[in-house]
Scaffold this motif. Structure first.
Motif, PDB file in Angstrom:
ATOM      1  N   LEU A 145       0.857  -1.182   0.000  1.00  0.00           N
ATOM      2  CA  LEU A 145       0.000   0.000   0.000  1.00  0.00           C
ATOM      3  C   LEU A 145       0.895   1.235   0.000  1.00  0.00           C
ATOM      4  CD1 LEU A 145      -2.801   1.349   0.225  1.00  0.00           C
ATOM      5  CD2 LEU A 145      -2.584   1.154   2.727  1.00  0.00           C
ATOM      6  N   ASP A 146       0.774   2.056  -1.045  1.00  0.00           N
ATOM      7  CA  ASP A 146       1.573   3.280  -1.169  1.00  0.00           C
ATOM      8  C   ASP A 146       0.661   4.485  -0.989  1.00  0.00           C
ATOM      9  OD1 ASP A 146       3.248   5.365  -1.767  1.00  0.00           O
ATOM     10  OD2 ASP A 146       3.759   4.691  -3.783  1.00  0.00           O
ATOM     11  N   VAL A 147       0.808   5.160   0.162  1.00  0.00           N
ATOM     12  CA  VAL A 147       0.005   6.354   0.433  1.00  0.00           C
ATOM     13  C   VAL A 147       0.893   7.586   0.547  1.00  0.00           C
ATOM     14  CG1 VAL A 147      -1.939   5.157   1.505  1.00  0.00           C
ATOM     15  CG2 VAL A 147       0.054   5.786   2.905  1.00  0.00           C
ATOM     16  N   SER A 148       2.071   7.538  -0.050  1.00  0.00           N
ATOM     17  CA  SER A 148       3.033   8.635   0.081  1.00  0.00           C
ATOM     18  C   SER A 148       2.543   9.918  -0.579  1.00  0.00           C
ATOM     19  CB  SER A 148       4.384   8.223  -0.501  1.00  0.00           C
ATOM     20  OG  SER A 148       4.264   7.897  -1.880  1.00  0.00           O
ATOM     21  N   LYS A 149       1.647   9.813  -1.581  1.00  0.00           N
ATOM     22  CA  LYS A 149       1.116  11.000  -2.252  1.00  0.00           C
ATOM     23  C   LYS A 149      -0.160  11.515  -1.604  1.00  0.00           C
ATOM     24  CE  LYS A 149       4.244  10.754  -5.542  1.00  0.00           C
ATOM     25  NZ  LYS A 149       5.334  11.748  -5.630  1.00  0.00           N
ATOM     26  N   ASN A 150      -0.700  10.756  -0.673  1.00  0.00           N
ATOM     27  CA  ASN A 150      -1.970  11.127  -0.033  1.00  0.00           C
ATOM     28  C   ASN A 150      -1.674  11.865   1.270  1.00  0.00           C
ATOM     29  OD1 ASN A 150      -2.336   8.001  -1.203  1.00  0.00           O
ATOM     30  ND2 ASN A 150      -3.862   9.466  -1.926  1.00  0.00           N
ATOM     31  N   THR A 151      -1.058  13.011   1.125  1.00  0.00           N
ATOM     32  CA  THR A 151      -0.553  13.731   2.295  1.00  0.00           C
ATOM     33  C   THR A 151      -1.648  14.396   3.124  1.00  0.00           C
ATOM     34  OG1 THR A 151      -0.141  15.663   0.887  1.00  0.00           O
ATOM     35  CG2 THR A 151       1.690  14.131   1.211  1.00  0.00           C
ATOM     36  N   ALA A 152      -2.870  14.417   2.614  1.00  0.00           N
ATOM     37  CA  ALA A 152      -3.971  15.014   3.380  1.00  0.00           C
ATOM     38  C   ALA A 152      -4.645  14.009   4.305  1.00  0.00           C
ATOM     39  CB  ALA A 152      -5.004  15.615   2.431  1.00  0.00           C
ATOM     40  N   LEU A 153      -4.224  12.760   4.263  1.00  0.00           N
ATOM     41  CA  LEU A 153      -4.871  11.717   5.068  1.00  0.00           C
ATOM     42  C   LEU A 153      -4.799  12.030   6.562  1.00  0.00           C
ATOM     43  CD1 LEU A 153      -3.835   8.247   3.536  1.00  0.00           C
ATOM     44  CD2 LEU A 153      -6.149   9.194   3.736  1.00  0.00           C
ATOM     45  N   THR A 154      -5.960  11.899   7.217  1.00  0.00           N
ATOM     46  CA  THR A 154      -6.006  11.967   8.678  1.00  0.00           C
ATOM     47  C   THR A 154      -6.450  10.639   9.276  1.00  0.00           C
ATOM     48  OG1 THR A 154      -8.293  12.801   8.646  1.00  0.00           O
ATOM     49  CG2 THR A 154      -6.510  14.441   8.627  1.00  0.00           C
ATOM     50  N   HIS A 155      -7.074   9.807   8.430  1.00  0.00           N
ATOM     51  CA  HIS A 155      -7.649   8.548   8.906  1.00  0.00           C
ATOM     52  C   HIS A 155      -7.254   7.441   7.924  1.00  0.00           C
ATOM     53  CE1 HIS A 155     -11.273   6.345  10.798  1.00  0.00           C
ATOM     54  NE2 HIS A 155     -10.692   5.485   9.986  1.00  0.00           N
ATOM     55  N   LEU A 156      -6.491   6.446   8.411  1.00  0.00           N
ATOM     56  CA  LEU A 156      -6.082   5.319   7.569  1.00  0.00           C
ATOM     57  C   LEU A 156      -6.371   4.023   8.311  1.00  0.00           C
ATOM     58  CD1 LEU A 156      -4.728   4.002   5.119  1.00  0.00           C
ATOM     59  CD2 LEU A 156      -2.505   4.391   6.230  1.00  0.00           C
ATOM     60  N   GLU A 157      -7.194   3.223   7.694  1.00  0.00           N
ATOM     61  CA  GLU A 157      -7.530   1.918   8.266  1.00  0.00           C
ATOM     62  C   GLU A 157      -7.278   0.864   7.185  1.00  0.00           C
ATOM     63  OE1 GLU A 157     -11.132  -0.321  10.715  1.00  0.00           O
ATOM     64  OE2 GLU A 157     -11.346   1.771  10.050  1.00  0.00           O
ATOM     65  N   CYS A 158      -6.280   0.026   7.407  1.00  0.00           N
ATOM     66  CA  CYS A 158      -5.890  -0.976   6.416  1.00  0.00           C
ATOM     67  C   CYS A 158      -5.731  -2.357   7.041  1.00  0.00           C
ATOM     68  CB  CYS A 158      -4.609  -0.545   5.712  1.00  0.00           C
ATOM     69  SG  CYS A 158      -3.237  -0.164   6.839  1.00  0.00           S
ATOM     70  N   GLY A 159      -6.460  -2.617   8.109  1.00  0.00           N
ATOM     71  CA  GLY A 159      -6.360  -3.899   8.806  1.00  0.00           C
ATOM     72  C   GLY A 159      -6.930  -5.055   7.994  1.00  0.00           C
ATOM     73  N   GLY A 160      -6.574  -6.258   8.413  1.00  0.00           N
ATOM     74  CA  GLY A 160      -7.123  -7.456   7.799  1.00  0.00           C
ATOM     75  C   GLY A 160      -6.569  -7.747   6.421  1.00  0.00           C
ATOM     76  N   ASN A 161      -5.318  -7.329   6.129  1.00  0.00           N
ATOM     77  CA  ASN A 161      -4.694  -7.588   4.831  1.00  0.00           C
ATOM     78  C   ASN A 161      -3.415  -8.400   5.011  1.00  0.00           C
ATOM     79  OD1 ASN A 161      -6.204  -6.113   2.547  1.00  0.00           O
ATOM     80  ND2 ASN A 161      -6.139  -4.553   4.159  1.00  0.00           N
ATOM     81  N   GLN A 162      -2.520  -8.330   4.056  1.00  0.00           N
ATOM     82  CA  GLN A 162      -1.274  -9.099   4.082  1.00  0.00           C
ATOM     83  C   GLN A 162      -0.062  -8.185   3.917  1.00  0.00           C
ATOM     84  OE1 GLN A 162      -1.602 -12.531   1.328  1.00  0.00           O
ATOM     85  NE2 GLN A 162      -3.809 -12.152   1.326  1.00  0.00           N
ATOM     86  N   LEU A 163      -0.168  -6.976   4.457  1.00  0.00           N
ATOM     87  CA  LEU A 163       0.898  -5.990   4.319  1.00  0.00           C
ATOM     88  C   LEU A 163       2.122  -6.402   5.133  1.00  0.00           C
ATOM     89  CD1 LEU A 163      -1.199  -2.702   4.738  1.00  0.00           C
ATOM     90  CD2 LEU A 163      -0.481  -3.793   2.609  1.00  0.00           C
ATOM     91  N   THR A 164       3.286  -6.317   4.505  1.00  0.00           N
ATOM     92  CA  THR A 164       4.551  -6.560   5.207  1.00  0.00           C
ATOM     93  C   THR A 164       5.280  -5.262   5.521  1.00  0.00           C
ATOM     94  OG1 THR A 164       5.693  -6.847   3.095  1.00  0.00           O
ATOM     95  CG2 THR A 164       4.811  -8.829   4.135  1.00  0.00           C
ATOM     96  N   VAL A 165       4.954  -4.192   4.770  1.00  0.00           N
ATOM     97  CA  VAL A 165       5.570  -2.885   4.966  1.00  0.00           C
ATOM     98  C   VAL A 165       4.473  -1.824   4.883  1.00  0.00           C
ATOM     99  CG1 VAL A 165       7.198  -1.185   4.079  1.00  0.00           C
ATOM    100  CG2 VAL A 165       7.787  -3.606   3.998  1.00  0.00           C
ATOM    101  N   LEU A 166       4.563  -0.845   5.754  1.00  0.00           N
ATOM    102  CA  LEU A 166       3.640   0.281   5.691  1.00  0.00           C
ATOM    103  C   LEU A 166       4.430   1.554   5.984  1.00  0.00           C
ATOM    104  CD1 LEU A 166       0.767   1.360   5.366  1.00  0.00           C
ATOM    105  CD2 LEU A 166       0.444   1.026   7.837  1.00  0.00           C
ATOM    106  N   ASP A 167       4.572   2.410   4.966  1.00  0.00           N
ATOM    107  CA  ASP A 167       5.319   3.656   5.101  1.00  0.00           C
ATOM    108  C   ASP A 167       4.328   4.809   5.198  1.00  0.00           C
ATOM    109  OD1 ASP A 167       6.953   5.851   4.973  1.00  0.00           O
ATOM    110  OD2 ASP A 167       7.925   5.332   3.072  1.00  0.00           O
TER     111      ASP A 167
END
Length: 378
Positions: free
Chosen positions: A290-312
């Motif tokens: 999951l690449d959210v590096s361009k979504n700089t306005a984010l205040t709320h991120l919920e990405c549970g229940g996946n297979q992520l090994t890295v989250l930046d």
């Protein structure tokens, strides 16, 4: 002898008298009578017109033009022309805008020849019927109507995606431009500059074309976005549509990639969770990255229940709410996210270290015992 002498004196006197009279006379030369072959006028600038005529021969004493505002030239003024061979022309300047009439005169020596009276226009305006165009990404044609009698030039400012295709008209020009399809995601713009040939007056028309469709390779993610956010109903999401979206909530049970999310730069909330399957005893989310590096306005991120090994989330400094439970994370750095008030990262069995900013306080902070080390950085 005296009579002969007297005779010759009388003869010489008569001849002298005749020669003297001849010298005092100044008869007009016998010019051949020329005729006017053609006349024309060309607007040169605002308030200026060049008059021109072609003559049948060069045997004339003088050539010029009568001109005035009345059709019968009862108010005529005269301007002498400069001559080059069989062509004569004169420049009229500082004229008021409007309709005028003119006539060629040619002085052939004994007679003066004139042409028919013809009209001409003195321009002082160049009106354009459009200030700008806001176009979609598809190819299209636009038409700009220009009212002027001046010869024109067009400058596209190097925009290769705009082509002038045709011009119709004389006093009113209909200029048509072809706009190519925008195959890039980014919008583009250009200025069409229409000017008189001498550059004294110009008008600028802006052309803005929206970016092309955002590449969204995951068919299910694209289907979700199109069903909810495709405002122009073309089956695509373009950057202009993406820029309006503040919140996305989507199940990742059948979605393996959120590629394209980087163009949703106004996004403040992203929920991309997998759901719990009690039969299989696991979460069904398919996201591995999951690449959210361009979504700089984010205040709320919920990405549970996946297979992520890295989250930046180092670029998401506005985050206040981060739920990344039930993934495969090995480390989590939130030292740049000093606005966080909630962090839930439980059920990441391989998560052994978390990085915080020194003196960072998170009101709701949940992690498991397998987190061996919490690092504090300045």
């Amino acid at each position: 002898m005296k009579k002969n002498t007297l005779f010759w004196i009388l003869v010489c006197s008569a001849v002298s008298l005749m020669l003297g009279q001849s010298c005092m006379e100044d008869p007009q030369p016998d010019f051949s009578k020329p005729s006017v072959v053609a006349i024309s006028y060309t607007p040169v600038s605002f308030g200026s017109v060049r008059l021109r005529c072609s003559l049948s021969n060069t045997f004339f004493k003088e050539c010029g033009f009568y001109y005035g505002t009345k059709e019968d030239l009862s108010d005529k003024r005269t301007v002498r022309a400069s001559v080059n061979g069989k062509t004569a022309e004169a420049l009229l300047s500082d004229l008021e805008a409007g309709f005028y009439y003119y006539q060629v005169y040619v002085d052939g020596g004994r007679t003066v020849t004139t042409s028919d009276i013809s009209p001409f226009i003195v321009p002082n305006v160049m009106e354009v019927d459009a200030d700008g165009f806001d176009l979609g990404y598809a190819e299209s044609d636009i038409q700009i109507m220009v009212e002027t009698s001046l010869p024109l030039t067009v400058d596209l400012g190097g925009a290769s995606w705009i082509k002038e295709t045709k011009t119709k008209g004389l006093e009113t020009y209909h200029k048509v431009f072809h706009i190519s399809r925008n195959t890039e995601v980014e919008a583009r713009s250009a200025i069409i500059r229409i000017a008189s040939q001498n550059g004294e007056l110009a008008r600028e028309v802006s052309v803005r074309q929206s970016g092309g469709p955002i590449p969204i390779p995951d068919a299910n993610f694209k289907k979700y976005l199109v069903e909810i956010f495709d405002t122009d109903q073309d089956g695509e999401i373009i950057q202009k549509e993406a820029a309006r979206i503040k919140s996305i909530e989507v199940s990742t049970d059948t979605i393996s990639s959120l590629q394209g999310i980087e163009f949703f730069t106004s996004l403040t909330k992203l929920s991309c969770r997998g759901s719990w399957d009690s039969t299989q005893g696991k979460y069904l989310g398919q996201l591995e990255s999951l690449d959210v590096s361009k979504n700089t306005a984010l205040t709320h991120l919920e990405c549970g229940g996946n297979q992520l090994t890295v989250l930046d989330v180092s670029k998401n400094t506005a985050l206040t709410y981060l739920y990344c439970y039930n993934n495969q994370l090995t480390a989590l750095d939130v030292s740049k996210n000093t606005a966080l008030t909630r962090l839930r990262c439980r059920y990441n069995p391989y998560l052994t270290e978390i990085w915080l900013k020194r003196n960072q306080t998170i009101a709701e902070f949940e992690y498991d015992k397998n987190v061996a080390t919490i690092y504090y950085v300045d």
